[in-house]
Design a protein around this motif. Sequence first.
Motif, short mmCIF file in Angstrom:
data_model
loop_
_atom_site.label_atom_id
_atom_site.label_comp_id
_atom_site.label_asym_id
_atom_site.label_seq_id
_atom_site.Cartn_x
_atom_site.Cartn_y
_atom_site.Cartn_z
N LEU A 42 -11.86 -0.07 0.57
CA LEU A 42 -11.78 -1.30 0.98
C LEU A 42 -11.33 -2.36 -0.26
O LEU A 42 -10.73 -3.19 0.17
CB LEU A 42 -13.02 -1.73 1.73
CG LEU A 42 -13.34 -1.19 3.06
CD1 LEU A 42 -14.75 -1.28 3.64
CD2 LEU A 42 -12.35 -1.84 4.06
N ALA A 43 -12.09 -1.98 -1.32
CA ALA A 43 -12.00 -2.92 -2.36
C ALA A 43 -10.35 -2.75 -2.97
O ALA A 43 -9.81 -3.78 -3.44
CB ALA A 43 -12.94 -2.50 -3.58
N GLY A 44 -10.03 -1.64 -3.06
CA GLY A 44 -8.69 -1.34 -3.64
C GLY A 44 -7.59 -2.12 -2.58
O GLY A 44 -6.55 -2.49 -2.96
N SER A 47 -7.74 -5.70 -3.32
CA SER A 47 -7.28 -6.16 -4.37
C SER A 47 -5.45 -6.20 -4.26
O SER A 47 -4.78 -7.09 -5.04
CB SER A 47 -7.61 -5.15 -5.56
OG SER A 47 -9.03 -4.81 -5.73
N GLY A 48 -4.90 -5.04 -3.58
CA GLY A 48 -3.62 -5.30 -3.14
C GLY A 48 -3.17 -6.73 -2.84
O GLY A 48 -2.23 -6.98 -3.31
N PHE A 49 -3.89 -7.13 -1.83
CA PHE A 49 -3.74 -8.41 -1.51
C PHE A 49 -3.43 -9.40 -2.37
O PHE A 49 -2.64 -10.45 -2.61
CB PHE A 49 -4.40 -8.96 -0.04
CG PHE A 49 -4.33 -7.94 1.09
CD1 PHE A 49 -3.03 -8.11 1.61
CD2 PHE A 49 -5.42 -7.16 1.69
CE1 PHE A 49 -2.95 -7.01 2.64
CE2 PHE A 49 -5.21 -6.42 2.76
CZ PHE A 49 -4.05 -6.46 3.46
N VAL A 50 -4.72 -9.30 -3.15
CA VAL A 50 -4.75 -10.54 -4.21
C VAL A 50 -3.55 -10.37 -5.29
O VAL A 50 -2.73 -11.24 -5.57
CB VAL A 50 -5.97 -10.50 -4.98
CG1 VAL A 50 -6.16 -11.38 -6.25
CG2 VAL A 50 -7.26 -10.80 -4.06
N VAL A 81 2.78 8.52 -0.95
CA VAL A 81 1.29 8.57 -1.00
C VAL A 81 0.65 8.68 0.48
O VAL A 81 -0.27 9.43 0.78
CB VAL A 81 0.85 7.22 -1.58
CG1 VAL A 81 -0.86 7.14 -1.37
CG2 VAL A 81 1.09 7.17 -3.14
N LEU A 82 1.29 8.03 1.52
CA LEU A 82 0.70 8.08 2.96
C LEU A 82 1.06 9.40 3.19
O LEU A 82 0.15 9.87 4.14
CB LEU A 82 1.40 6.94 3.66
CG LEU A 82 1.31 5.64 3.35
CD1 LEU A 82 2.00 4.63 4.37
CD2 LEU A 82 -0.34 5.25 3.66
N MET A 83 2.32 10.14 3.22
CA MET A 83 2.31 11.57 3.49
C MET A 83 1.53 12.30 3.13
O MET A 83 1.10 13.23 3.86
CB MET A 83 3.83 11.67 3.23
CG MET A 83 4.88 10.96 4.30
SD MET A 83 6.63 11.71 4.21
CE MET A 83 6.95 10.87 2.44
N ILE A 84 1.15 12.48 1.60
CA ILE A 84 0.28 13.22 1.12
C ILE A 84 -0.93 13.16 1.82
O ILE A 84 -2.01 14.17 2.08
CB ILE A 84 0.19 13.01 -0.40
CG1 ILE A 84 1.25 13.22 -1.20
CG2 ILE A 84 -1.01 13.58 -0.98
CD1 ILE A 84 1.37 12.79 -2.45
N LEU A 119 -5.42 0.88 -3.42
CA LEU A 119 -4.53 -0.07 -3.91
C LEU A 119 -3.06 0.41 -3.98
O LEU A 119 -2.33 -0.32 -3.55
CB LEU A 119 -4.89 -0.08 -5.69
CG LEU A 119 -4.08 -1.02 -6.43
CD1 LEU A 119 -4.48 -2.50 -5.87
CD2 LEU A 119 -4.79 -0.98 -7.94
N ILE A 120 -3.03 1.66 -4.19
CA ILE A 120 -1.43 2.26 -4.10
C ILE A 120 -0.90 2.11 -2.70
O ILE A 120 0.25 1.80 -2.54
CB ILE A 120 -1.50 3.58 -4.60
CG1 ILE A 120 -2.12 3.89 -6.11
CG2 ILE A 120 -0.24 4.29 -4.19
CD1 ILE A 120 -2.01 5.24 -6.60
N THR A 121 -1.78 2.36 -1.89
CA THR A 121 -1.16 2.33 -0.43
C THR A 121 -1.06 0.86 0.07
O THR A 121 0.27 0.46 0.66
CB THR A 121 -2.40 2.55 0.64
OG1 THR A 121 -2.84 4.15 0.36
CG2 THR A 121 -1.98 2.45 2.18
N ASN A 122 -1.64 -0.26 -0.53
CA ASN A 122 -1.39 -1.65 -0.19
C ASN A 122 -0.14 -2.03 -1.11
O ASN A 122 0.72 -2.57 -0.55
CB ASN A 122 -2.54 -2.42 -0.72
CG ASN A 122 -2.33 -3.87 -0.12
OD1 ASN A 122 -1.58 -4.55 -0.78
ND2 ASN A 122 -3.40 -4.37 0.53
N LEU A 123 -0.21 -1.61 -2.38
CA LEU A 123 0.92 -1.87 -3.28
C LEU A 123 2.38 -1.31 -2.93
O LEU A 123 3.51 -1.56 -3.15
CB LEU A 123 0.86 -1.66 -4.56
CG LEU A 123 -0.38 -2.49 -5.24
CD1 LEU A 123 -0.75 -2.21 -6.64
CD2 LEU A 123 -0.14 -4.23 -4.94
N GLY A 124 2.31 -0.07 -2.18
CA GLY A 124 3.30 0.69 -1.82
C GLY A 124 4.03 0.16 -0.26
O GLY A 124 4.87 0.85 0.02
N ASN A 125 3.33 -0.89 -0.09
CA ASN A 125 3.72 -1.48 1.35
C ASN A 125 4.81 -2.79 1.11
O ASN A 125 3.93 -3.57 0.88
CB ASN A 125 2.73 -1.76 2.39
CG ASN A 125 3.24 -2.19 3.70
OD1 ASN A 125 4.40 -2.24 4.05
ND2 ASN A 125 2.21 -2.59 4.36
#
Length: 207
Positions: A42-44, A47-50, A81-84, A119-125
């Motif tokens: 949730l925090a990660g 953070s991606g949105f910010v 990342v999502l597929m993994i 974080l990676i999931t968010n930034l990877g979108n």
Amino acid sequence: MPTHVPVFIVTTLLLAMLPGASQALMIRQVLDGGQRTLRGTLAGNASGFVLWSTAAAAGLSAVLLASPAAYTVLRIAGGIVLMILGVRTLRTALTTVSAPTPYDGERSTGFAGGYLTGLITNLGNPKAGVFAISVLPQFVTEEGPVFLSTVALGALWALVSASWYMLLTWAVSRGRALVSRPTVLRGLSVTTGVVLLGLGAAVAAGV
């Protein structure tokens, strides 16, 4: 200064409620990650949105979206990342879930692992970047500190999204008595894994 804040809140809430990678990830963490991992995710994610809003305020997201190579690398990385995560979820569902053992959270990766995943999931979108650069400016007036106002809206965006995901994961956790049944848990885990795989493939392919 930011304007039309209530409309912005409704907009970001509706976006958060749309089925997507973040929702599938949160449900996956509830079922297989443990509470510390979930809180980190949730925090990660927040953070991606910010970070996206800060990048948009600084003009970096415009540069990123204007660079086909950078956009492609980021998109493919996020899809992988999502597929993994999807493969791991399916593997867990098809191996460990078959036994009628209660959930014990032993597969938790901890707060740090969950944070990095979120974080990676968010930034990877890259779609989040598109939203940041195309929608956020519509809620910021030309008067006042535009940079700070945009970052503030990003923080609000993160808060609204995190609130929805907390409500969603709370509801899933409350239904753990039903979800913990081996057949139900297997079905939900398989569904979540397939969704993550499909979303990952779609993101990587640029669909």
